[in-house]
Design an enzyme around this catalytic site. Structure first.
Site, short mmCIF file in Angstrom:
data_model
loop_
_atom_site.label_atom_id
_atom_site.label_comp_id
_atom_site.label_asym_id
_atom_site.label_seq_id
_atom_site.Cartn_x
_atom_site.Cartn_y
_atom_site.Cartn_z
N HIS A 267 2.37 30.43 21.19
CA HIS A 267 4.04 30.19 21.22
C HIS A 267 4.79 30.20 19.90
O HIS A 267 3.99 29.99 19.07
CB HIS A 267 4.23 28.88 21.99
CG HIS A 267 5.55 28.51 22.39
ND1 HIS A 267 6.57 28.42 21.81
CD2 HIS A 267 6.08 28.53 23.75
CE1 HIS A 267 7.61 28.41 22.57
NE2 HIS A 267 7.30 28.86 23.73
N GLU A 325 3.69 29.64 30.41
CA GLU A 325 3.58 30.57 31.46
C GLU A 325 2.20 30.52 31.96
O GLU A 325 2.05 31.05 33.33
CB GLU A 325 3.71 31.97 30.68
CG GLU A 325 5.05 31.98 29.80
CD GLU A 325 6.24 32.02 30.62
OE1 GLU A 325 6.12 31.62 31.81
OE2 GLU A 325 7.19 32.44 30.20
N1 ACO Z 1 -3.84 36.57 22.24
C1 ACO Z 1 -4.65 37.28 21.24
N2 ACO Z 1 -4.16 37.18 19.88
C2 ACO Z 1 -3.00 36.36 19.87
C3 ACO Z 1 -2.12 35.78 20.99
C4 ACO Z 1 -2.87 35.98 21.91
N3 ACO Z 1 -2.16 35.39 23.27
N4 ACO Z 1 -1.04 35.23 20.30
C5 ACO Z 1 -1.06 35.68 19.21
N5 ACO Z 1 -2.28 36.42 18.60
C6 ACO Z 1 -2.43 36.86 17.48
C7 ACO Z 1 -1.70 37.99 17.28
O1 ACO Z 1 -2.42 39.02 17.46
C8 ACO Z 1 -1.58 38.01 15.76
O2 ACO Z 1 -2.47 38.54 15.04
P1 ACO Z 1 -2.30 39.51 13.54
O3 ACO Z 1 -1.76 38.63 12.78
O4 ACO Z 1 -3.52 39.97 13.25
O5 ACO Z 1 -1.26 40.68 14.00
C9 ACO Z 1 -1.27 36.85 15.26
O6 ACO Z 1 -2.14 35.80 16.54
C10 ACO Z 1 0.00 36.29 15.38
O7 ACO Z 1 0.61 36.69 16.39
P2 ACO Z 1 2.29 36.86 16.69
O8 ACO Z 1 2.71 37.48 17.56
O9 ACO Z 1 2.97 37.00 15.11
O10 ACO Z 1 2.37 35.12 16.80
P3 ACO Z 1 3.76 34.27 17.44
O11 ACO Z 1 3.45 32.90 17.23
O12 ACO Z 1 4.91 34.74 16.76
O13 ACO Z 1 3.83 34.69 19.03
C11 ACO Z 1 3.53 34.94 21.21
C12 ACO Z 1 4.02 34.06 19.94
C13 ACO Z 1 4.60 36.04 21.25
C14 ACO Z 1 3.94 33.94 22.33
C15 ACO Z 1 2.21 35.27 21.16
O14 ACO Z 1 1.32 34.31 21.06
C16 ACO Z 1 1.79 36.22 22.33
O15 ACO Z 1 2.15 37.60 22.42
N6 ACO Z 1 1.20 35.67 23.69
C17 ACO Z 1 0.76 36.24 24.49
C18 ACO Z 1 2.05 36.53 25.55
C19 ACO Z 1 2.53 35.24 26.47
O16 ACO Z 1 1.97 34.23 26.52
N7 ACO Z 1 3.85 34.99 26.16
C20 ACO Z 1 4.61 33.95 26.79
C21 ACO Z 1 4.99 33.18 25.75
S1 ACO Z 1 5.93 31.62 26.20
C22 ACO Z 1 7.44 31.89 26.13
O17 ACO Z 1 7.94 32.83 25.44
C23 ACO Z 1 8.36 31.25 27.00
#
Ligand code: ACO
Length: 388
Positions: A267, A325
């Site tokens: 998140h 979610e």
């Molecule tokens: N699975 C695998 N790797 C992940 C995940 C995940 N669920 N979440 C973060 N990471 C990794 C990314 O690959 C990234 O790696 P990198 O630095 O090597 O590229 C690192 O962790 C940071 O990722 P960001 O996207 O910059 O992290 P952020 O905290 O900004 O992202 C997000 C949050 C977009 C929700 C992300 O965790 C994600 O894509 N999750 C899966 C989709 C999801 O569940 N979305 C619903 C979110 S809840 C809501 O919005 C109401």
């Protein structure tokens, strides 16, 4: 060059609110003064909406009259139904239908008057319009869904509560208490969450002194985006795959090895487990225990355990836990909300927050008007079209 620009307004505080407060480090969410678990575990959706509007809980008589008022506003105009039929027949997604239906929620006219439809607000009173917007959302979603299923819409029933009536309009059957309680917990848990994109959109529109229906229509448009409200469907797809594989451990790890993200984990704001995941996980557990369909719930829980472990190895130093979610998908599936209605059902809940934010914005309004730094040319000279 862009260092002093707050892209996405990240970290910028633009309003005071008494509606909700998020502590991303501690993983705490307060809604209307209540810790999330306290509210979502107890309140009917009507009580949560009243709380956000009035900043206090209703007494028994107030609650009864508030429920009746909301229930009397559930009908939509025949013209709106026709629009939803067209949306369904064209195969448009539920969020498009919701946007169209909400945009027409203040539709009035002779046809409506002869159809037994209760009068929608024409008062221009934002608080009144806000109630109508909350009341019609489930009718819009359920009407669209019935048409999509090739069935006739089911008229709302005034004797049922907001959540029970939504389930009734989807299926034509009166839902049992466990399903109603599960849905109420969900609706309460996601009713408000700070200045997320859709809520900010609603406040921007309200700040122009436009009407509440326009603000909610804009908010639905924002919620539709996959970066905001689109995750629970893909979470369910992932969990179904994991469940069907019969081996959650390998299924989760293979996903990460393929470079895919684990849906429902991580998140932007929460650095620990999303507090809504805890509330919804408890609600899902209670629901699945009653329904007896515990296999799916157990495999989802195993997927969470393995997912957290695998993500800790995959991204050391980052705490990636389940977000709202994840258990939304588990709970809504159990209750019987179709996957294609997950985001629209999110809207059915969040409209309580959107409308309360509109009213709050209007109590101390200043039109939202940030600035952009111009980075284009400044010395162009005009060339006639035939010389370009
Ligand atoms: N699975 C695998 N790797 C992940 C995940 C995940 N669920 N979440 C973060 N990471 C990794 C990314 O690959 C990234 O790696 P990198 O630095 O090597 O590229 C690192 O962790 C940071 O990722 P960001 O996207 O910059 O992290 P952020 O905290 O900004 O992202 C997000 C949050 C977009 C929700 C992300 O965790 C994600 O894509 N999750 C899966 C989709 C999801 O569940 N979305 C619903 C979110 S809840 C809501 O919005 C109401």
């Amino acid at each position: 060059m862009t260092d002093d620009i707050a892209r996405g307004l990240e970290g910028v505080t633009v309003a005071k609110t008494r509606l909700s407060s998020i502590d991303g480090e501690a993983g705490e969410l307060i809604i209307g003064g209540f810790p999330l678990g306290e509210l979502a575990g107890n309140a009917t959706f009507e009580e949560a909406v009243f709380l956000l509007r009035e900043d206090r809980l209703p007494d028994e008589a107030e609650l009864a009259s508030f429920r009746d008022d909301l229930a009397s506003r559930r009908n939509i105009a025949p013209e709106t139904r026709e629009t939803l039929r067209a949306a369904a027949e064209d195969g448009l997604p539920a969020m498009d239908a919701l946007r169209m239906g909400v945009a027409a929620a203040n539709l009035d006219g002779d046809a409506a008057a002869t159809d037994g439809r209760s009068a929608q607000s024409e008062s221009g009173d934002p608080a009144d319009d806000a109630l109508t917007a909350v009341a019609v959302m489930p009718t819009v979603v359920a009407t669209y869904w019935r048409y999509r299923e090739g069935a006739e819409p089911i008229a709302p029933r005034e004797d049922l509560g907001h959540a029970a009536n939504y389930l009734y309009m989807l299926t034509g059957e009166e839902p049992d208490d466990a399903a109603v309680r599960g849905l109420e917990t969900y609706l309460d848990a996601v009713i408000d969450h700070g200045l997320n994109a859709s809520t900010f959109t609603a406040r921007c529109i309200a700040s122009t002194e436009s009407d509440v229906f326009s603000a909610v229509t804009g908010a639905v448009g924002a919620l539709k985006g996959p970066l905001h409200g689109g995750a629970p469907g893909p979470v369910l797809d992932m969990l179904v795959d994991i469940h069907e594989s019969g081996d959650p451990e390998s299924a989760v790890r293979e996903r990460l090895e393929r470079g895919e993200r684990l849906m429902g984990f991580g998140h932007r704001v929460y650095e620990v487990r999303d507090p809504r995941a805890a509330v919804l996980s408890d609600a899902a557990e209670s629901f699945y225990e009653v329904s007896g369909d515990t296999d799916f719930f157990e495999s989802a829980r195993e997927a969470e355990r393995v997912g957290v472990e695998a993500l800790a190895e995959h991204k050391p130093g980052r705490r990636l836990e389940t977000n709202v979610e994840f258990y939304t998908a588990v709970l809504l599936r159990g209750i019987g909300i179709p996957r294609d209605l997950f985001t629209a059902t999110f809207g059915v809940a969040r409209v309580g927050g959107w409308t309360a934010h509109c009213l709050e914005q209007l109590t101390d309004n200043r039109i939202v008007r940030p600035r952009a730094r111009y980075v284009g040319d400044t010395d162009r000279e005009w060339t006639p079209v035939d010389e370009r």
